[in-house]
Design a protein around this motif. Structure first.
Motif, PDB file in Angstrom:
ATOM      1  N   ALA A 110       6.860  11.289  -4.720  1.00 51.17           N
ATOM      2  CA  ALA A 110       7.644  10.368  -3.891  1.00 51.17           C
ATOM      3  C   ALA A 110       6.942   9.029  -3.725  1.00 51.17           C
ATOM      4  CB  ALA A 110       7.920  10.983  -2.524  1.00 51.17           C
ATOM      5  N   CYS A 111       5.631   8.989  -3.917  1.00 48.48           N
ATOM      6  CA  CYS A 111       4.895   7.725  -3.812  1.00 48.48           C
ATOM      7  C   CYS A 111       3.597   7.835  -4.589  1.00 48.48           C
ATOM      8  CB  CYS A 111       4.621   7.358  -2.346  1.00 48.48           C
ATOM      9  SG  CYS A 111       3.364   8.385  -1.550  1.00 48.48           S
ATOM     10  N   TRP A 112       2.998   6.691  -4.848  1.00 47.75           N
ATOM     11  CA  TRP A 112       1.706   6.627  -5.534  1.00 47.75           C
ATOM     12  C   TRP A 112       1.089   5.267  -5.236  1.00 47.75           C
ATOM     13  CZ3 TRP A 112       6.376   7.119  -8.193  1.00 47.75           C
ATOM     14  CH2 TRP A 112       6.893   5.926  -8.721  1.00 47.75           C
ATOM     15  N   TYR A 113      -0.143   5.063  -5.688  1.00 51.99           N
ATOM     16  CA  TYR A 113      -0.800   3.759  -5.575  1.00 51.99           C
ATOM     17  C   TYR A 113      -0.903   3.143  -6.963  1.00 51.99           C
ATOM     18  CZ  TYR A 113      -2.241   5.338  -0.921  1.00 51.99           C
ATOM     19  OH  TYR A 113      -2.245   5.795   0.376  1.00 51.99           O
ATOM     20  N   GLU A 114      -0.621   1.849  -7.056  1.00 51.91           N
ATOM     21  CA  GLU A 114      -0.713   1.151  -8.331  1.00 51.91           C
ATOM     22  C   GLU A 114      -1.273  -0.251  -8.112  1.00 51.91           C
ATOM     23  OE1 GLU A 114       3.446  -0.949  -9.315  1.00 51.91           O
ATOM     24  OE2 GLU A 114       3.638   1.240  -9.195  1.00 51.91           O
ATOM     25  N   PRO A 115      -1.820  -0.894  -9.165  1.00 49.34           N
ATOM     26  CA  PRO A 115      -2.336  -2.266  -9.022  1.00 49.34           C
ATOM     27  C   PRO A 115      -1.246  -3.196  -8.519  1.00 49.34           C
ATOM     28  CG  PRO A 115      -2.979  -1.322 -11.141  1.00 49.34           C
ATOM     29  CD  PRO A 115      -1.988  -0.382 -10.538  1.00 49.34           C
ATOM     30  N   ALA A 116      -1.569  -4.002  -7.479  1.00 55.76           N
ATOM     31  CA  ALA A 116      -0.521  -4.814  -6.851  1.00 55.76           C
ATOM     32  C   ALA A 116      -0.937  -6.254  -6.593  1.00 55.76           C
ATOM     33  CB  ALA A 116      -0.078  -4.162  -5.543  1.00 55.76           C
ATOM     34  N   PHE A 117      -2.159  -6.506  -6.075  1.00 57.57           N
ATOM     35  CA  PHE A 117      -2.530  -7.832  -5.615  1.00 57.57           C
ATOM     36  C   PHE A 117      -3.889  -8.262  -6.156  1.00 57.57           C
ATOM     37  CE2 PHE A 117      -0.150  -5.829  -2.057  1.00 57.57           C
ATOM     38  CZ  PHE A 117       0.990  -6.617  -2.134  1.00 57.57           C
ATOM     39  N   SER A 118      -3.968  -9.525  -6.552  1.00 60.09           N
ATOM     40  CA  SER A 118      -5.262 -10.124  -6.880  1.00 60.09           C
ATOM     41  C   SER A 118      -5.920 -10.601  -5.589  1.00 60.09           C
ATOM     42  CB  SER A 118      -5.058 -11.313  -7.820  1.00 60.09           C
ATOM     43  OG  SER A 118      -4.435 -12.388  -7.113  1.00 60.09           O
ATOM     44  N   PRO A 119      -7.231 -10.901  -5.610  1.00 59.95           N
ATOM     45  CA  PRO A 119      -7.863 -11.449  -4.403  1.00 59.95           C
ATOM     46  C   PRO A 119      -7.167 -12.706  -3.883  1.00 59.95           C
ATOM     47  CG  PRO A 119      -9.542 -10.716  -5.937  1.00 59.95           C
ATOM     48  CD  PRO A 119      -8.227 -10.597  -6.663  1.00 59.95           C
ATOM     49  N   LYS A 120      -6.731 -13.586  -4.786  1.00 59.86           N
ATOM     50  CA  LYS A 120      -6.064 -14.816  -4.353  1.00 59.86           C
ATOM     51  C   LYS A 120      -4.738 -14.503  -3.655  1.00 59.86           C
ATOM     52  CE  LYS A 120      -8.092 -18.085  -7.652  1.00 59.86           C
ATOM     53  NZ  LYS A 120      -7.821 -19.044  -8.756  1.00 59.86           N
ATOM     54  N   ASP A 163      13.754   8.103   0.668  1.00 59.29           N
ATOM     55  CA  ASP A 163      14.143   8.604   1.978  1.00 59.29           C
ATOM     56  C   ASP A 163      13.525   9.962   2.300  1.00 59.29           C
ATOM     57  OD1 ASP A 163      15.764   6.366   2.462  1.00 59.29           O
ATOM     58  OD2 ASP A 163      17.428   7.265   1.365  1.00 59.29           O
ATOM     59  N   GLU A 164      12.708  10.494   1.396  1.00 57.48           N
ATOM     60  CA  GLU A 164      12.087  11.790   1.628  1.00 57.48           C
ATOM     61  C   GLU A 164      10.825  11.643   2.479  1.00 57.48           C
ATOM     62  OE1 GLU A 164      11.436  13.702  -2.107  1.00 57.48           O
ATOM     63  OE2 GLU A 164      13.557  13.629  -2.675  1.00 57.48           O
ATOM     64  N   PRO A 165      10.507  12.625   3.306  1.00 53.26           N
ATOM     65  CA  PRO A 165       9.298  12.544   4.143  1.00 53.26           C
ATOM     66  C   PRO A 165       8.029  12.320   3.332  1.00 53.26           C
ATOM     67  CG  PRO A 165      10.685  14.377   4.837  1.00 53.26           C
ATOM     68  CD  PRO A 165      11.286  13.859   3.565  1.00 53.26           C
ATOM     69  N   GLU A 166       7.985  12.856   2.107  1.00 50.63           N
ATOM     70  CA  GLU A 166       6.787  12.723   1.274  1.00 50.63           C
ATOM     71  C   GLU A 166       6.509  11.284   0.881  1.00 50.63           C
ATOM     72  OE1 GLU A 166       8.284  16.817   1.126  1.00 50.63           O
ATOM     73  OE2 GLU A 166       9.221  14.855   0.810  1.00 50.63           O
ATOM     74  N   ALA A 167       7.509  10.403   1.017  1.00 48.55           N
ATOM     75  CA  ALA A 167       7.309   8.998   0.657  1.00 48.55           C
ATOM     76  C   ALA A 167       6.322   8.311   1.587  1.00 48.55           C
ATOM     77  CB  ALA A 167       8.647   8.254   0.665  1.00 48.55           C
ATOM     78  N   SER A 168       6.042   8.903   2.741  1.00 48.36           N
ATOM     79  CA  SER A 168       5.094   8.310   3.683  1.00 48.36           C
ATOM     80  C   SER A 168       3.671   8.813   3.470  1.00 48.36           C
ATOM     81  CB  SER A 168       5.522   8.600   5.119  1.00 48.36           C
ATOM     82  OG  SER A 168       5.484   9.998   5.378  1.00 48.36           O
ATOM     83  N   ALA A 169       3.463   9.637   2.428  1.00 48.04           N
ATOM     84  CA  ALA A 169       2.126  10.199   2.187  1.00 48.04           C
ATOM     85  C   ALA A 169       1.127   9.145   1.745  1.00 48.04           C
ATOM     86  CB  ALA A 169       2.214  11.314   1.152  1.00 48.04           C
ATOM     87  N   CYS A 170       1.606   8.066   1.134  1.00 49.71           N
ATOM     88  CA  CYS A 170       0.705   6.991   0.687  1.00 49.71           C
ATOM     89  C   CYS A 170       0.535   6.018   1.850  1.00 49.71           C
ATOM     90  CB  CYS A 170       1.273   6.287  -0.539  1.00 49.71           C
ATOM     91  SG  CYS A 170       1.521   7.392  -1.955  1.00 49.71           S
ATOM     92  N   ASP A 171      -0.412   6.315   2.729  1.00 49.33           N
ATOM     93  CA  ASP A 171      -0.516   5.578   3.990  1.00 49.33           C
ATOM     94  C   ASP A 171      -1.761   4.708   4.091  1.00 49.33           C
ATOM     95  OD1 ASP A 171      -2.385   7.569   4.167  1.00 49.33           O
ATOM     96  OD2 ASP A 171      -1.576   8.493   5.974  1.00 49.33           O
ATOM     97  N   LYS A 172      -2.365   4.390   2.937  1.00 53.37           N
ATOM     98  CA  LYS A 172      -3.544   3.535   2.962  1.00 53.37           C
ATOM     99  C   LYS A 172      -3.153   2.075   2.766  1.00 53.37           C
ATOM    100  CE  LYS A 172      -6.876   6.921   1.191  1.00 53.37           C
ATOM    101  NZ  LYS A 172      -7.872   7.209   0.126  1.00 53.37           N
TER     102      LYS A 172
END
Length: 341
Positions: free
Chosen positions: A82-92, A151-160
């Motif tokens: 339902a969720c994961w972490y992926e590269p998103a933002f540069s320092p700038k 909309d699934e509860p598991e989508a909130s597991a990525c909470d960092k």
């Protein structure tokens, strides 16, 4: 404010402001660089900040259409992530985000959130100067939501909150995106065809008359979806192969061919079309109703089972749980009328 409480406070305030549509666009409005993959909704999941996923998909090597069947896993305890972490933002981009927050003039909350972000990403707790010295050497990874399961509860597991990962490094985070996660995401994107079977007699049949059932062999072929994350070298291909058709006549007063109601794929075909001269044959796939449907009809359900596996250029790959995709069809069953002279 104690250091341990700072990330939670930052996430809470950020969530409130994003929900109020006051968040800077840098968090929520990142665009894909191409392709036709679905985007997760930007915003807050209640505990952290998520971004639109950059994962792209192709179907059999072609651009995805966005249409897919609703396949359910035969393993009731397994679902795609339902969720994961992926590269998103540069320092700038992190630095620019803080500046945009400070432009929010709602009861002073812009400065409050800006101070919290600065404390987290600028003042050395845990990052210093937004990691600007590392520009071009890595990315901040952020939570992305599977758009099919937002909309699934598991989508909130990525909470960092977004965290730093150097280039070519593997994050020590179980929910970080990997080829396997991409393969499981592609499972949700498989465009399985509708399971509407051909029948003879069609729509209306007779009591005790074998009804032939088959599927168009041109329609039910192997299908694959490749999911990739641009700029990372991460990709995986998930492939579904039809293996059988299960027939549920919609009533106990019926017999199926074969008796178990499971028609295998034989030479790329499920069942066989009826043709003149085959009336005395037993259909390789079909049903025989033993009682009239009266003024109504029986709801015949045809469900195709798909064997699903994945491969990757960087990992061996493996099987995923079989998928099922079915549909209902109305069948009218009449008594055979005889004429007495």
């Amino acid at each position: 404010m104690k250091h341990a409480a700072r990330p939670a406070a930052l996430a809470l305030v950020a969530a409130l402001l994003i929900t109020a549509q006051a968040a800077p666009a840098a968090w929520a409005d990142r665009k894909n660089t191409g392709g036709t993959s679905k985007d997760a909704e930007g915003g807050a999941n209640g505990r952290t900040i998520n971004v639109k996923t950059r994962v792209q998909t192709t179907v059999n090597g072609n651009a995805a259409t966005g249409k897919s069947g609703v396949s359910s896993s035969v393993d009731g305890d397994w679902t795609p992530p339902a969720c994961w972490y992926e590269p998103a933002f540069s320092p700038k981009e992190i630095e620019a985000t803080v500046k945009k927050w400070r432009k929010v003039k709602i009861l002073g909350l812009g400065d409050l959130v800006g101070d919290l972000f600065d404390a987290y990403y600028k003042d050395g707790k845990p990052y210093k100067d937004y990691n600007l010295d590392e520009q071009g050497k890595g990315m901040f990874w952020a939570a992305a939501i599977n758009p099919n399961r937002k909309d699934e509860p598991e989508a909130s597991a990525c909470d960092k909150l977004p965290f730093w990962v150097p280039d070519n490094a593997t994050p020590k985070e179980p929910l970080a995106i990997t080829p396997k996660v991409l393969a499981e995401y592609a499972y949700d994107e498989l465009p399985l065809p509708d399971t509407e079977v051909e029948m003879a007699p069609n729509a209306e049949t007779k009591v005790n008359l074998p009804t032939w059932v088959w599927l168009d062999e041109a329609k039910f072929k192997e299908v694959s979806v490749t999911a990739s994350l641009p700029g990372t070298g991460l990709s995986a291909t998930t492939t579904a192969k039809p293996v059988s058709l299960r027939i549920d006549p919609g009533t106990k007063d019926a017999e199926t061919y074969p008796a178990a109601g499971e028609c295998p794929v034989v030479k790329g075909r499920i069942g066989a079309p009826w043709a003149k001269g085959r009336s005395e044959e037993t259909p390789p796939c079909g049903v025989k109703y033993l009682r009239s449907s009266g003024d109504g009809s029986y709801g015949l359900r045809a469900t195709v089972t798909w064997k699903i596996s994945w491969t990757s250029t960087t990992e061996k790959g493996d099987d995923l749980p079989d998928g099922e995709f079915g549909a209902d069809q109305d069948v009218v069953v009449k008594e055979i009328q005889s004429v007495n002279r």
